[in-house]
Design a protein around this motif. Structure first.
Motif, PDB file in Angstrom:
ATOM      1  N   GLY A  32       0.729  -1.497   0.008  1.00  0.00           N
ATOM      2  CA  GLY A  32       0.038   0.213  -0.030  1.00  0.00           C
ATOM      3  C   GLY A  32       0.954   1.161  -0.002  1.00  0.00           C
ATOM      4  N   TYR A  33       2.155   1.212  -0.440  1.00  0.00           N
ATOM      5  CA  TYR A  33       3.119   2.337  -0.030  1.00  0.00           C
ATOM      6  C   TYR A  33       4.023   2.421  -1.446  1.00  0.00           C
ATOM      7  CZ  TYR A  33       1.903   2.134   4.971  1.00  0.00           C
ATOM      8  OH  TYR A  33       1.037   2.416   6.081  1.00  0.00           O
ATOM      9  N   GLU A  34       4.166   3.518  -1.742  1.00  0.00           N
ATOM     10  CA  GLU A  34       4.949   3.732  -3.173  1.00  0.00           C
ATOM     11  C   GLU A  34       6.407   3.816  -2.635  1.00  0.00           C
ATOM     12  OE1 GLU A  34       4.011   3.833  -6.274  1.00  0.00           O
ATOM     13  OE2 GLU A  34       1.755   3.455  -5.364  1.00  0.00           O
ATOM     14  N   PHE A  35       7.212   3.013  -3.604  1.00  0.00           N
ATOM     15  CA  PHE A  35       8.769   2.866  -3.605  1.00  0.00           C
ATOM     16  C   PHE A  35       9.358   3.233  -4.853  1.00  0.00           C
ATOM     17  CE2 PHE A  35       7.197   0.419   0.079  1.00  0.00           C
ATOM     18  CZ  PHE A  35       8.099   0.768   0.981  1.00  0.00           C
ATOM     19  N   ILE A  36      10.572   3.946  -4.936  1.00  0.00           N
ATOM     20  CA  ILE A  36      11.224   4.209  -6.159  1.00  0.00           C
ATOM     21  C   ILE A  36      12.636   3.538  -5.934  1.00  0.00           C
ATOM     22  CG2 ILE A  36      12.153   5.842  -7.961  1.00  0.00           C
ATOM     23  CD1 ILE A  36       9.915   7.546  -7.196  1.00  0.00           C
ATOM     24  N   LYS A  37      13.051   2.588  -6.914  1.00  0.00           N
ATOM     25  CA  LYS A  37      14.412   1.978  -6.432  1.00  0.00           C
ATOM     26  C   LYS A  37      15.236   2.278  -7.769  1.00  0.00           C
ATOM     27  CE  LYS A  37      12.964  -2.740  -7.675  1.00  0.00           C
ATOM     28  NZ  LYS A  37      11.587  -2.941  -7.248  1.00  0.00           N
ATOM     29  N   THR A  38      16.466   1.975  -7.679  1.00  0.00           N
ATOM     30  CA  THR A  38      17.389   2.091  -8.790  1.00  0.00           C
ATOM     31  C   THR A  38      18.733   1.456  -8.342  1.00  0.00           C
ATOM     32  OG1 THR A  38      18.697   3.497 -10.506  1.00  0.00           O
ATOM     33  CG2 THR A  38      18.764   4.285  -7.998  1.00  0.00           C
ATOM     34  N   GLY A  39      19.483   1.007  -9.446  1.00  0.00           N
ATOM     35  CA  GLY A  39      20.791   0.342  -8.998  1.00  0.00           C
ATOM     36  C   GLY A  39      20.811  -0.891  -9.907  1.00  0.00           C
ATOM     37  N   PRO A  40      19.812  -2.086  -9.722  1.00  0.00           N
ATOM     38  CA  PRO A  40      20.280  -3.247 -10.547  1.00  0.00           C
ATOM     39  C   PRO A  40      20.018  -2.963 -12.079  1.00  0.00           C
ATOM     40  CG  PRO A  40      18.519  -3.780  -8.731  1.00  0.00           C
ATOM     41  CD  PRO A  40      18.710  -2.021  -8.836  1.00  0.00           C
ATOM     42  N   LYS A  41      20.689  -3.686 -12.791  1.00  0.00           N
ATOM     43  CA  LYS A  41      20.557  -3.454 -14.357  1.00  0.00           C
ATOM     44  C   LYS A  41      19.093  -4.121 -14.739  1.00  0.00           C
ATOM     45  CE  LYS A  41      25.527  -3.668 -15.335  1.00  0.00           C
ATOM     46  NZ  LYS A  41      26.619  -4.697 -15.897  1.00  0.00           N
ATOM     47  N   LYS A  42      18.584  -5.125 -13.990  1.00  0.00           N
ATOM     48  CA  LYS A  42      17.341  -5.570 -14.551  1.00  0.00           C
ATOM     49  C   LYS A  42      16.458  -5.229 -13.459  1.00  0.00           C
ATOM     50  CE  LYS A  42      15.162  -9.842 -15.510  1.00  0.00           C
ATOM     51  NZ  LYS A  42      15.180 -11.239 -15.637  1.00  0.00           N
ATOM     52  N   LEU A  43      15.585  -4.285 -13.594  1.00  0.00           N
ATOM     53  CA  LEU A  43      14.749  -3.461 -12.805  1.00  0.00           C
ATOM     54  C   LEU A  43      13.508  -4.506 -12.748  1.00  0.00           C
ATOM     55  CD1 LEU A  43      15.315   0.221 -13.360  1.00  0.00           C
ATOM     56  CD2 LEU A  43      15.744  -1.060 -10.981  1.00  0.00           C
ATOM     57  N   ALA A  44      12.904  -5.011 -11.677  1.00  0.00           N
ATOM     58  CA  ALA A  44      11.905  -5.731 -11.691  1.00  0.00           C
ATOM     59  C   ALA A  44      10.969  -5.491 -10.418  1.00  0.00           C
ATOM     60  CB  ALA A  44      11.988  -7.170 -11.998  1.00  0.00           C
ATOM     61  N   PRO A  45       9.859  -6.044 -10.125  1.00  0.00           N
ATOM     62  CA  PRO A  45       9.204  -5.851  -8.908  1.00  0.00           C
ATOM     63  C   PRO A  45      10.225  -6.680  -7.731  1.00  0.00           C
ATOM     64  CG  PRO A  45       7.684  -6.468 -10.539  1.00  0.00           C
ATOM     65  CD  PRO A  45       9.020  -6.576 -11.275  1.00  0.00           C
ATOM     66  N   LYS A  46       9.933  -6.265  -6.479  1.00  0.00           N
ATOM     67  CA  LYS A  46      10.656  -6.808  -5.150  1.00  0.00           C
ATOM     68  C   LYS A  46      10.449  -8.279  -5.498  1.00  0.00           C
ATOM     69  CE  LYS A  46       8.773  -6.456  -1.349  1.00  0.00           C
ATOM     70  NZ  LYS A  46       8.866  -7.533  -0.606  1.00  0.00           N
ATOM     71  N   ALA A  47       9.235  -8.643  -5.502  1.00  0.00           N
ATOM     72  CA  ALA A  47       8.643 -10.038  -5.418  1.00  0.00           C
ATOM     73  C   ALA A  47       9.605 -10.894  -6.387  1.00  0.00           C
ATOM     74  CB  ALA A  47       7.227 -10.280  -5.851  1.00  0.00           C
ATOM     75  N   ASP A  48       9.890 -10.392  -7.664  1.00  0.00           N
ATOM     76  CA  ASP A  48      10.915 -11.327  -8.595  1.00  0.00           C
ATOM     77  C   ASP A  48      12.123 -11.473  -7.983  1.00  0.00           C
ATOM     78  OD1 ASP A  48       8.801 -10.773 -10.243  1.00  0.00           O
ATOM     79  OD2 ASP A  48       9.806  -9.935 -11.721  1.00  0.00           O
ATOM     80  N   TYR A  49      12.710 -10.634  -7.187  1.00  0.00           N
ATOM     81  CA  TYR A  49      14.215 -10.675  -6.671  1.00  0.00           C
ATOM     82  C   TYR A  49      13.991 -11.499  -5.568  1.00  0.00           C
ATOM     83  CZ  TYR A  49      15.035  -6.168  -8.991  1.00  0.00           C
ATOM     84  OH  TYR A  49      15.274  -5.042 -10.004  1.00  0.00           O
ATOM     85  N   GLU A  50      12.877 -11.749  -4.706  1.00  0.00           N
ATOM     86  CA  GLU A  50      12.695 -12.504  -3.823  1.00  0.00           C
ATOM     87  C   GLU A  50      12.351 -13.867  -4.185  1.00  0.00           C
ATOM     88  OE1 GLU A  50      10.888  -9.715  -0.056  1.00  0.00           O
ATOM     89  OE2 GLU A  50       9.549 -10.273  -1.611  1.00  0.00           O
ATOM     90  N   TRP A  51      11.739 -13.875  -5.030  1.00  0.00           N
ATOM     91  CA  TRP A  51      11.397 -15.362  -5.429  1.00  0.00           C
ATOM     92  C   TRP A  51      12.747 -16.276  -6.090  1.00  0.00           C
ATOM     93  CZ3 TRP A  51       8.432 -19.215  -4.985  1.00  0.00           C
ATOM     94  CH2 TRP A  51       8.267 -20.366  -5.650  1.00  0.00           C
ATOM     95  N   ALA A  52      13.436 -15.493  -6.531  1.00  0.00           N
ATOM     96  CA  ALA A  52      14.732 -15.933  -7.150  1.00  0.00           C
ATOM     97  C   ALA A  52      15.685 -16.275  -5.911  1.00  0.00           C
ATOM     98  CB  ALA A  52      15.611 -15.110  -7.988  1.00  0.00           C
ATOM     99  N   ALA A  53      15.601 -15.452  -4.781  1.00  0.00           N
ATOM    100  CA  ALA A  53      16.333 -15.751  -3.595  1.00  0.00           C
ATOM    101  C   ALA A  53      15.839 -16.970  -2.979  1.00  0.00           C
ATOM    102  CB  ALA A  53      16.502 -14.577  -2.923  1.00  0.00           C
ATOM    103  N   ALA A  54      14.444 -16.898  -2.863  1.00  0.00           N
ATOM    104  CA  ALA A  54      13.800 -17.705  -2.237  1.00  0.00           C
ATOM    105  C   ALA A  54      13.844 -19.284  -2.688  1.00  0.00           C
ATOM    106  CB  ALA A  54      12.364 -17.565  -2.048  1.00  0.00           C
ATOM    107  N   GLN A  55      14.134 -19.389  -3.997  1.00  0.00           N
ATOM    108  CA  GLN A  55      14.358 -20.695  -4.582  1.00  0.00           C
ATOM    109  C   GLN A  55      15.774 -21.302  -4.205  1.00  0.00           C
ATOM    110  OE1 GLN A  55      11.209 -21.863  -5.385  1.00  0.00           O
ATOM    111  NE2 GLN A  55      11.993 -22.340  -7.599  1.00  0.00           N
TER     112      GLN A  55
END
Length: 278
Positions: A32-55
């Motif tokens: 429910g809150y807005e976030f702006i991020k930068t840094g990764p070359k492949k920008l994607a939703p947080k859930a995508d990064y977490e899913w890869a790490a969770a696997q």
């Protein structure tokens, strides 16, 4: 004061790192809150990064537990399994559904059609009843922990530790057989156009029958779905007494569709790699 040569040396890695970072931004709403991020070359939703790490984390933890044997898995999961025993026994006690009775049962159903070059309904069933399916089990769903199966012809006996929405259950399927015993399970879906069907009891380790598993498979024409190759249609159902709540059944629906995709993918790999003779 830092020597000039040391200062220059210290700044080089920082400048190099900055040059490799992305300057693009990505905005998303999380909780429910807005976030702006930068840094990764492949920008994607947080859930995508977490899913890869969770696997990665899940594979390491599951493989580590598996290497120590079933007793280690039970030791870690025993509190959750005890809660699950209570959960299921309450559903059994408060439901009207009984074996050999059509009324009083509810099902969670999940289906998937896979278009894979080496997988037919017959080959998938053969793979599912082979030791290869047990090997693939932990990767079929994040809530899979253990499966051991022995087979005799078209019948199978399995011991399983598996969860659905956190209901982590230690159980057996002692009589999973093809075709289904419809006198014992008159409530099952007919699935008249599925020539390959099997069903069996889901039994807690103390002998309490708390559900029924029903899996069906058939071949389909790719042209009927706009696909260049033919496919396999897998339908899975789990049946419980009518005291089971739909929010739990929904957990099982999502669980089964995930399983169907991951298991048919693994069957394709095992057939293609020559592990399953066809």
């Amino acid at each position: 004061m830092m020597p000039k040569t040391l200062f220059a040396f210290a700044t080089l890695p920082l400048l190099g790192a900055v040059a490799q970072n992305s300057t693009e931004t990505f905005q998303e709403n999380v909780g429910g809150y807005e976030f702006i991020k930068t840094g990764p070359k492949k920008l994607a939703p947080k859930a995508d990064y977490e899913w890869a790490a969770a696997q990665t984390a899940l594979k390491l933890l599951k493989d580590g537990l598996k290497a120590q044997g079933k007793d280690a898995i039970l030791k870690v999961l025993s509190p959750a399994i005890a809660e699950a025993d209570t959960f299921w026994k309450d559903i059994v006690a408060t439901s009207t559904g009984k074996l050999e009775q059509k009324e009083g049962w509810v099902s969670a159903d999940g289906e998937g059609i896979a278009f894979l070059p080496n997988v037919t309904a017959e080959r998938f069933v053969k793979w599912y009843l082979s030791p290869l399916a047990d090997v693939a089990n932990n990767a079929a769903n994040p809530e899979h922990y253990y499966k051991a199966t022995t087979t005799s012809g078209t019948a199978a006996v399995s011991e399983i530790i598996e969860g659905w929405g956190g209901i982590t259950t230690h159980f057996q399927v002692p009589n999973f057989a093809l075709p289904p015993n419809r006198e014992r399970y008159p409530f099952l879906h007919e699935h008249a156009d599925f020539p390959l069907q099997a069903a069996g009891d889901k039994v807690l380790m103390d002998g309490t029958v708390f559900g029924v598993l029903h899996i069906s498979a058939r071949n389909v024409k790719g042209a009927d779905y706009g696909q260049p190759i033919d496919g396999v249609h897998v339908a899975a159902s789990v049946w419980y007494g009518d005291a089971a709540k739909d929010d739990h059944l929904e957990d099982e629906r999502t669980h089964m569709t995930t399983e169907i995709i991951n298991l048919t993918l693994q069957a394709q790999k095992d057939i293609e790699g020559g592990k399953l003779p066809v």
